[in-house]
Design an enzyme around this catalytic site. Structure first.
Site, mmCIF file in Angstrom:
data_model
loop_
_atom_site.group_PDB
_atom_site.id
_atom_site.type_symbol
_atom_site.label_atom_id
_atom_site.label_comp_id
_atom_site.label_asym_id
_atom_site.label_seq_id
_atom_site.Cartn_x
_atom_site.Cartn_y
_atom_site.Cartn_z
ATOM 1 N N SER A 125 0.765 -1.060 -0.064
ATOM 2 C CA SER A 125 0.030 -0.127 -0.157
ATOM 3 C C SER A 125 0.755 1.383 -0.078
ATOM 4 C CB SER A 125 -0.876 0.006 1.118
ATOM 5 O OG SER A 125 -1.399 1.385 1.538
ATOM 6 N N GLU A 127 0.052 3.540 1.697
ATOM 7 C CA GLU A 127 0.240 4.177 3.058
ATOM 8 C C GLU A 127 1.627 3.857 3.884
ATOM 9 O OE1 GLU A 127 -1.858 5.179 5.832
ATOM 10 O OE2 GLU A 127 -2.508 6.366 4.163
ATOM 11 N N TYR A 149 -1.795 0.210 10.715
ATOM 12 C CA TYR A 149 -1.857 -0.512 9.439
ATOM 13 C C TYR A 149 -0.584 -0.373 8.453
ATOM 14 C CZ TYR A 149 -3.738 -1.001 4.682
ATOM 15 O OH TYR A 149 -3.905 -1.393 3.086
HETATM 16 P P1 NAP Z 1 -11.543 -4.535 1.841
HETATM 17 O O1 NAP Z 1 -12.564 -4.362 0.734
HETATM 18 O O2 NAP Z 1 -11.313 -4.126 3.518
HETATM 19 O O3 NAP Z 1 -11.388 -6.237 2.044
HETATM 20 C C1 NAP Z 1 -10.380 -6.757 2.836
HETATM 21 C C2 NAP Z 1 -10.627 -8.345 3.013
HETATM 22 O O4 NAP Z 1 -9.822 -9.010 3.807
HETATM 23 C C3 NAP Z 1 -12.147 -9.004 3.007
HETATM 24 O O5 NAP Z 1 -12.369 -9.820 2.157
HETATM 25 C C4 NAP Z 1 -12.221 -9.389 4.529
HETATM 26 O O6 NAP Z 1 -13.014 -10.202 4.973
HETATM 27 C C5 NAP Z 1 -10.645 -9.907 4.623
HETATM 28 N N1 NAP Z 1 -10.018 -10.299 5.840
HETATM 29 C C6 NAP Z 1 -10.120 -9.305 6.911
HETATM 30 N N2 NAP Z 1 -9.437 -9.626 7.783
HETATM 31 C C7 NAP Z 1 -9.128 -10.969 7.579
HETATM 32 C C8 NAP Z 1 -8.367 -11.890 8.401
HETATM 33 N N3 NAP Z 1 -7.979 -11.893 9.390
HETATM 34 N N4 NAP Z 1 -8.247 -13.345 7.673
HETATM 35 C C9 NAP Z 1 -8.657 -13.352 6.261
HETATM 36 N N5 NAP Z 1 -9.276 -12.295 5.798
HETATM 37 C C10 NAP Z 1 -9.394 -11.237 6.276
HETATM 38 O O7 NAP Z 1 -10.134 -4.092 1.364
HETATM 39 P P2 NAP Z 1 -9.690 -3.846 -0.401
HETATM 40 O O8 NAP Z 1 -10.151 -2.505 -0.627
HETATM 41 O O9 NAP Z 1 -10.527 -4.887 -1.266
HETATM 42 O O10 NAP Z 1 -8.066 -4.079 -0.367
HETATM 43 C C11 NAP Z 1 -7.465 -5.455 -0.442
HETATM 44 C C12 NAP Z 1 -6.099 -5.469 -0.068
HETATM 45 O O11 NAP Z 1 -5.317 -4.460 -0.635
HETATM 46 C C13 NAP Z 1 -5.961 -5.128 1.395
HETATM 47 O O12 NAP Z 1 -5.011 -5.913 1.735
HETATM 48 C C14 NAP Z 1 -5.750 -3.551 1.613
HETATM 49 O O13 NAP Z 1 -5.062 -3.328 2.938
HETATM 50 C C15 NAP Z 1 -4.914 -3.490 0.361
HETATM 51 N N6 NAP Z 1 -4.858 -2.178 -0.222
HETATM 52 C C16 NAP Z 1 -6.059 -1.468 -0.722
HETATM 53 C C17 NAP Z 1 -5.947 -0.419 -1.247
HETATM 54 C C18 NAP Z 1 -7.234 0.244 -1.645
HETATM 55 O O14 NAP Z 1 -7.084 1.469 -1.768
HETATM 56 N N7 NAP Z 1 -8.249 -0.353 -1.803
HETATM 57 C C19 NAP Z 1 -4.700 0.216 -1.650
HETATM 58 C C20 NAP Z 1 -3.576 -0.322 -1.112
HETATM 59 C C21 NAP Z 1 -3.634 -1.729 -0.483
HETATM 60 P P3 NAP Z 1 -14.318 -9.815 5.515
HETATM 61 O O15 NAP Z 1 -15.263 -9.558 4.292
HETATM 62 O O16 NAP Z 1 -14.817 -11.200 6.121
HETATM 63 O O17 NAP Z 1 -14.256 -8.752 6.346
HETATM 64 N N1 GDD Z 2 -12.480 7.085 6.079
HETATM 65 C C1 GDD Z 2 -12.847 8.588 6.249
HETATM 66 N N2 GDD Z 2 -13.750 9.066 6.696
HETATM 67 N N3 GDD Z 2 -11.703 9.123 5.802
HETATM 68 C C2 GDD Z 2 -11.837 10.503 5.986
HETATM 69 C C3 GDD Z 2 -13.207 11.072 6.579
HETATM 70 C C4 GDD Z 2 -13.869 10.467 7.085
HETATM 71 O O1 GDD Z 2 -14.931 10.668 7.538
HETATM 72 N N4 GDD Z 2 -12.982 12.497 6.520
HETATM 73 C C5 GDD Z 2 -11.752 12.782 5.917
HETATM 74 N N5 GDD Z 2 -11.126 11.632 5.481
HETATM 75 C C6 GDD Z 2 -9.758 11.562 4.938
HETATM 76 C C7 GDD Z 2 -8.635 10.819 5.870
HETATM 77 O O2 GDD Z 2 -8.319 11.467 6.982
HETATM 78 C C8 GDD Z 2 -7.543 10.447 4.853
HETATM 79 O O3 GDD Z 2 -6.829 11.504 4.664
HETATM 80 C C9 GDD Z 2 -8.416 10.266 3.561
HETATM 81 O O4 GDD Z 2 -9.870 11.058 3.653
HETATM 82 C C10 GDD Z 2 -8.628 8.834 2.888
HETATM 83 O O5 GDD Z 2 -9.160 8.093 3.704
HETATM 84 P P1 GDD Z 2 -9.619 6.676 3.659
HETATM 85 O O6 GDD Z 2 -10.795 6.895 2.511
HETATM 86 O O7 GDD Z 2 -10.192 6.038 4.764
HETATM 87 O O8 GDD Z 2 -8.620 5.915 2.870
HETATM 88 P P2 GDD Z 2 -6.879 5.952 3.539
HETATM 89 O O9 GDD Z 2 -6.191 6.732 2.217
HETATM 90 O O10 GDD Z 2 -6.715 6.068 4.691
HETATM 91 O O11 GDD Z 2 -6.602 4.507 3.058
HETATM 92 C C11 GDD Z 2 -7.182 3.734 1.967
HETATM 93 O O12 GDD Z 2 -6.077 3.844 0.990
HETATM 94 C C12 GDD Z 2 -4.844 3.002 1.430
HETATM 95 C C13 GDD Z 2 -3.863 3.277 -0.001
HETATM 96 O O13 GDD Z 2 -3.378 4.567 0.082
HETATM 97 C C14 GDD Z 2 -7.502 2.271 2.364
HETATM 98 O O14 GDD Z 2 -7.882 1.482 1.226
HETATM 99 C C15 GDD Z 2 -6.201 1.391 2.678
HETATM 100 O O15 GDD Z 2 -6.405 0.094 2.905
HETATM 101 C C16 GDD Z 2 -5.076 1.549 1.521
HETATM 102 O O16 GDD Z 2 -4.066 0.832 2.081
#
Ligand code: NAP
Ligand code: GDD
Length: 326
Positions: A125, A127, A149
């Site tokens: 990520s 992050e 995280y």
């Molecule tokens: P998500 O929608 O939150 O999905 C997370 C998945 O992980 C769900 O299927 C959840 O299962 C499963 N999970 C949670 N805890 C677990 C455990 N203890 N054992 C096995 N499975 C577990 O996340 P996503 O957005 O699809 O992201 C997929 C991956 O990419 C994650 O690793 C996330 O950190 C990473 N990532 C995401 C982003 C982004 O912007 N979306 C960016 C960079 C990296 P349940 O449905 O049962 O909760």
């Molecule tokens: N969730 C959330 N809720 N975020 C908020 C809010 C709110 O009400 N108001 C402002 N934000 C700001 C957060 O402080 C952050 O700076 C930004 O919006 C994005 O927050 P999220 O959408 O929660 O995503 P994230 O950037 O913290 O994390 C996501 O992206 C990562 C990759 O950069 C997640 O998908 C992570 O799993 C992923 O790794």
């Protein structure tokens, strides 16, 4: 010829559901690991339920991971499972580290222990860059994570590299910047905004509580990024790649774009709520995906305005009954 077998952790999540679709289209046999839940947690994959093989397991349970690797013998493993919410990781840091960090180690070690010859994808990520040390961020930018995280993902990144270097495993880190979709979890900021717009238009909500509006993110479309994850595992040599759009926007700009699209003034609805501020914030993310473009031919197809409109269009049509607080 026998079908290639793929194993996905996190198949019920946003990315897992898109990746499963992509792999089915490519004629893979798809296995997905799901957690036991007291209510249904498969809504994102219900439409392909009959086409995938679902198995119970958890990233905190090493014995199950070993058994699954031994019995399935996958060709490709995609580790997408995680406690993926940054703010929640401050509330449950130990569980986050156990799932998001140690879970990666358990899965890699299950592959090694069972002698499975497969390719491994780790969901790294942006992050990990956290308090960024340079802009834009590239594969060479040092990490400075800002949450439990982010720290857990840094562990996942290095243990993946270590298993590649120590045991010659084909293991890659995708370093993915934020990616969204109509399937995005409702407590991430993009979806929180687009769901609220749907509810406002239906007269069901008149207030949207948010935290830091100044944070900037590089937001792309999840399906594009899962195509990229698959492409990483098709390369001749294992390597690490950034996927990003190369554009950054603040939460404030997200509000302008989303509310502007339906001709509403967000200032009338948005209230700033301290509860949504994080103990330490990531102020700016902006990725340089040149390496993925040059080596894999990967390009993001959907840009920010189109992404926001896709999500608003989805949420203005759908009625959601779940309650979410984060
Ligand atoms: P998500 O929608 O939150 O999905 C997370 C998945 O992980 C769900 O299927 C959840 O299962 C499963 N999970 C949670 N805890 C677990 C455990 N203890 N054992 C096995 N499975 C577990 O996340 P996503 O957005 O699809 O992201 C997929 C991956 O990419 C994650 O690793 C996330 O950190 C990473 N990532 C995401 C982003 C982004 O912007 N979306 C960016 C960079 C990296 P349940 O449905 O049962 O909760
Ligand atoms: N969730 C959330 N809720 N975020 C908020 C809010 C709110 O009400 N108001 C402002 N934000 C700001 C957060 O402080 C952050 O700076 C930004 O919006 C994005 O927050 P999220 O959408 O929660 O995503 P994230 O950037 O913290 O994390 C996501 O992206 C990562 C990759 O950069 C997640 O998908 C992570 O799993 C992923 O790794």
């Amino acid at each position: 010829m026998a079908k290639r077998k793929a194993f996905i952790t996190g198949i019920t999540g946003q990315d897992g559901s898109y990746l499963a679709e992509i792999l089915l289209e490519k004629d893979y046999e798809v296995y997905g690991m799901i957690r036991r839940s007291s209510s249904f947690n498969t809504a994102r994959i219900d439409h392909i339920f009959g086409d995938v093989e679902l198995v119970f397991g958890d990233l905190t349970d090493g014995s199950v991971l070993n058994r699954l690797m031994r019995t399935i013998q996958p060709d490709e493993v995609y580790n997408l499972g995680a406690q993926s919410h940054v703010q929640v990781s401050f509330e449950i840091p130990e569980f986050t580290a156990d799932t998001t960090g140690m879970g990666t180690l358990r899965l890699l070690d299950a592959i090694r222990e069972e002698g499975v010859r497969c390719r491994f994808y780790e969901a790294g990520s942006s992050e990990m860059f956290g308090k960024v040390l340079e802009t834009p961020q590239t594969e060479a930018t040092p990490f400075y994570p800002r949450s439990p995280y982010g720290v857990s993902k840094v562990f996942g990144y290095w243990i993946t590299r270590n298993y590649r270097e120590a045991y010659g495993m084909y293991a890659v880190n995708g370093i993915l910047f934020n990616h969204e979709s109509p399937r995005r979890g409702p407590t991430f900021v993009t979806r929180k905004v687009t769901r609220a717009i749907g509810a406002i238009l239906r007269g069901e909500q008149d207030e949207l509580r948010l935290g830091n509006l100044e944070a900037k993110r590089d937001w792309g479309f999840a399906r594009d990024y899962m195509e990229g994850a698959w492409q990483m595992l098709q390369a001749e040599e294992p390597d690490d790649y950034i996927l990003a759009t190369g554009e950054t926007h603040s939460v404030r700009e997200l509000l302008d774009e989303a509310f502007g699209y339906v001709e509403l003034d967000w200032n009338k609805y948005v209230k700033i709520d301290e509860r949504y501020f994080r103990p330490s914030e990531v102020d700016l993310l902006l990725g340089d995906a040149s390496k993925a473009r040059e080596k894999l031919g990967w390009e993001p197809r959907v840009r920010f305005p189109e992404l926001v409109r896709m999500m608003v269009d989805h949420d203005r049509e759908r009625r959601h009954t779940e309650e979410h607080y984060v």
